[in-house]
Scaffold this motif. Sequence first.
Motif, PDB file in Angstrom:
ATOM      1  N   CYS A 152       5.220   2.254  -6.339  1.00  0.00           N
ATOM      2  CA  CYS A 152       6.022   3.121  -5.362  1.00  0.00           C
ATOM      3  C   CYS A 152       5.339   4.117  -5.031  1.00  0.00           C
ATOM      4  O   CYS A 152       5.466   4.401  -3.491  1.00  0.00           O
ATOM      5  CB  CYS A 152       7.227   3.552  -6.231  1.00  0.00           C
ATOM      6  N   ALA A 153       4.599   4.929  -5.714  1.00  0.00           N
ATOM      7  CA  ALA A 153       3.839   5.909  -4.953  1.00  0.00           C
ATOM      8  C   ALA A 153       2.757   5.481  -4.072  1.00  0.00           C
ATOM      9  O   ALA A 153       2.424   6.098  -3.218  1.00  0.00           O
ATOM     10  CB  ALA A 153       3.066   6.938  -6.376  1.00  0.00           C
ATOM     11  N   ALA A 154       2.186   4.389  -4.473  1.00  0.00           N
ATOM     12  CA  ALA A 154       1.239   3.859  -3.604  1.00  0.00           C
ATOM     13  C   ALA A 154       1.606   3.440  -2.027  1.00  0.00           C
ATOM     14  O   ALA A 154       1.032   3.853  -1.330  1.00  0.00           O
ATOM     15  CB  ALA A 154       0.336   2.647  -4.239  1.00  0.00           C
ATOM     16  N   ALA A 155       2.841   2.806  -2.218  1.00  0.00           N
ATOM     17  CA  ALA A 155       3.411   2.560  -0.898  1.00  0.00           C
ATOM     18  C   ALA A 155       3.601   3.585  -0.014  1.00  0.00           C
ATOM     19  O   ALA A 155       3.613   3.723   1.356  1.00  0.00           O
ATOM     20  CB  ALA A 155       4.892   1.634  -1.206  1.00  0.00           C
ATOM     21  N   VAL A 156       4.140   4.671  -0.806  1.00  0.00           N
ATOM     22  CA  VAL A 156       4.592   5.924   0.109  1.00  0.00           C
ATOM     23  C   VAL A 156       3.432   6.669   0.664  1.00  0.00           C
ATOM     24  O   VAL A 156       3.069   7.168   1.674  1.00  0.00           O
ATOM     25  CB  VAL A 156       5.376   6.882  -0.673  1.00  0.00           C
ATOM     26  N   ARG A 157       2.219   6.570  -0.087  1.00  0.00           N
ATOM     27  CA  ARG A 157       1.020   7.225   0.480  1.00  0.00           C
ATOM     28  C   ARG A 157       0.346   6.442   1.591  1.00  0.00           C
ATOM     29  O   ARG A 157      -0.124   6.851   2.558  1.00  0.00           O
ATOM     30  CB  ARG A 157       0.071   7.039  -0.833  1.00  0.00           C
ATOM     31  N   PHE A 187      10.669   5.561  -1.286  1.00  0.00           N
ATOM     32  CA  PHE A 187      10.892   4.172  -1.611  1.00  0.00           C
ATOM     33  C   PHE A 187      12.134   3.625  -1.938  1.00  0.00           C
ATOM     34  O   PHE A 187      12.940   4.350  -2.525  1.00  0.00           O
ATOM     35  CB  PHE A 187       9.829   4.158  -2.954  1.00  0.00           C
ATOM     36  N   VAL A 188      12.382   2.585  -1.760  1.00  0.00           N
ATOM     37  CA  VAL A 188      13.672   1.695  -1.871  1.00  0.00           C
ATOM     38  C   VAL A 188      13.488   0.752  -2.861  1.00  0.00           C
ATOM     39  O   VAL A 188      14.190   0.877  -4.113  1.00  0.00           O
ATOM     40  CB  VAL A 188      14.178   1.072  -0.683  1.00  0.00           C
ATOM     41  N   GLY A 245      -2.505  -1.712   1.537  1.00  0.00           N
ATOM     42  CA  GLY A 245      -3.469  -0.931   0.899  1.00  0.00           C
ATOM     43  C   GLY A 245      -3.642  -1.284  -0.458  1.00  0.00           C
ATOM     44  O   GLY A 245      -2.965  -2.179  -0.866  1.00  0.00           O
ATOM     45  N   VAL A 246      -4.465  -0.604  -1.240  1.00  0.00           N
ATOM     46  CA  VAL A 246      -4.680  -1.093  -2.527  1.00  0.00           C
ATOM     47  C   VAL A 246      -4.080   0.392  -3.473  1.00  0.00           C
ATOM     48  O   VAL A 246      -4.336   1.301  -3.118  1.00  0.00           O
ATOM     49  CB  VAL A 246      -6.501  -1.233  -2.729  1.00  0.00           C
ATOM     50  N   VAL A 247      -3.761   0.150  -4.583  1.00  0.00           N
ATOM     51  CA  VAL A 247      -3.124   1.031  -5.370  1.00  0.00           C
ATOM     52  C   VAL A 247      -4.394   1.693  -6.242  1.00  0.00           C
ATOM     53  O   VAL A 247      -5.285   0.943  -6.735  1.00  0.00           O
ATOM     54  CB  VAL A 247      -2.173   0.424  -6.579  1.00  0.00           C
ATOM     55  N   ASP A 248      -4.313   2.806  -6.138  1.00  0.00           N
ATOM     56  CA  ASP A 248      -5.299   3.583  -6.793  1.00  0.00           C
ATOM     57  C   ASP A 248      -5.155   3.574  -8.488  1.00  0.00           C
ATOM     58  O   ASP A 248      -4.191   3.392  -8.896  1.00  0.00           O
ATOM     59  CB  ASP A 248      -5.263   4.987  -6.372  1.00  0.00           C
TER      60      ASP A 248
END
Length: 347
Positions: free
Chosen positions: A222-227, A239-240, A213-216
């Motif tokens: 790290c937050a974008a990956a979790v979302r 997140f690791v 996905g794309v980071v907002d």
Amino acid sequence: MQRSLSRLSPLRVANNLFLPLRLLPPRHGSAALSLARRIPLQFGIQARPRAAVRRAAVGSMSRPVDSASPAAEAVAAAVEDKVRLFSSVEDHYGGVIVEMKEAMDSATFVSMLRASISHWREQGKRGVWIKLPIELVNLVEAAVAEGFWYHHAEPKYLMLVYWIPQSAHTIPANATHRVGVGVVVMNEKDEVLVVQEKTGIFRGTGVWKFPTGVVDEGEDICAAAVREVKEETGIDAEFVEVLGFRQSHQSFFQKSDLFFVCLLRPLSFDIQKQDVEIEAAQWMPFEEYAAQPFCQKNELVKYIIEMCSAKKKGKYSGFTPVLTSSFTEQKNYLYLDRTGISGSGSK
């Protein structure tokens, strides 16, 4: 003549100033100048510096006028009290920013714009930014005709920019990169979370891939990956680290692209896929994922597989986020390999 002028109301004088002053003979110039200077400013009008207004007034008359004559002084004073300037704030680089809010016609806009640029030029300003809300789209053509160009656009506004000095501009370019994430979620059974997409280049191919996905705007990697994992599969994860990243160019509307490969640890395991974009989602043994023909042919994916394999064996360290501050008090994440790092730089 002076007594009759003094009996005029301020509002009437403000509305009818130009014609009487142009008809005044030179001997009444001082009286007219005194009157013009007494016009109240409580009409929401911002005065221009006299030198700039005098040039504009003299240059706009149909016949040459001696700028040193009393009549010219009177006209300049009248124009000074009538012409409005745009309100602005200074940027950090010697320029000004105008945030348009008032609806107006193109003629009024151009008149104020020319007067304002003349004023800013005398102040030694450089770049002029105009933030034009979508409601005032009627002013775009007029601004471009005056030398402004597009800098960037957002859903609710267009940013226009202008360079005052007679030199090559140093206006920074609009954002040049888009930031994306590809997320590896691996459980204790050596299974990875994979999806098949309903849209995009993998639609209908049968390829199982990692969530992407794309980071907002304003969102950390790290937050974008979790979302993205939560949105596409319903899986909660923590997140690791960043395993690696890739930069490419001419990707999305000729913009460059930064793609971060992230490793997450699952906190839940029951999949609830997103129906809009995701065709299917499942936990798949890592070796089965790696054996897909697509994975064997794609060079980028092969490197990701090698990183994951090395990580499982404890032979690879990625970049973990450390919350830190830099030149301001605002906190940001620095991604680094913490092996051998004491962490003494963080608070």
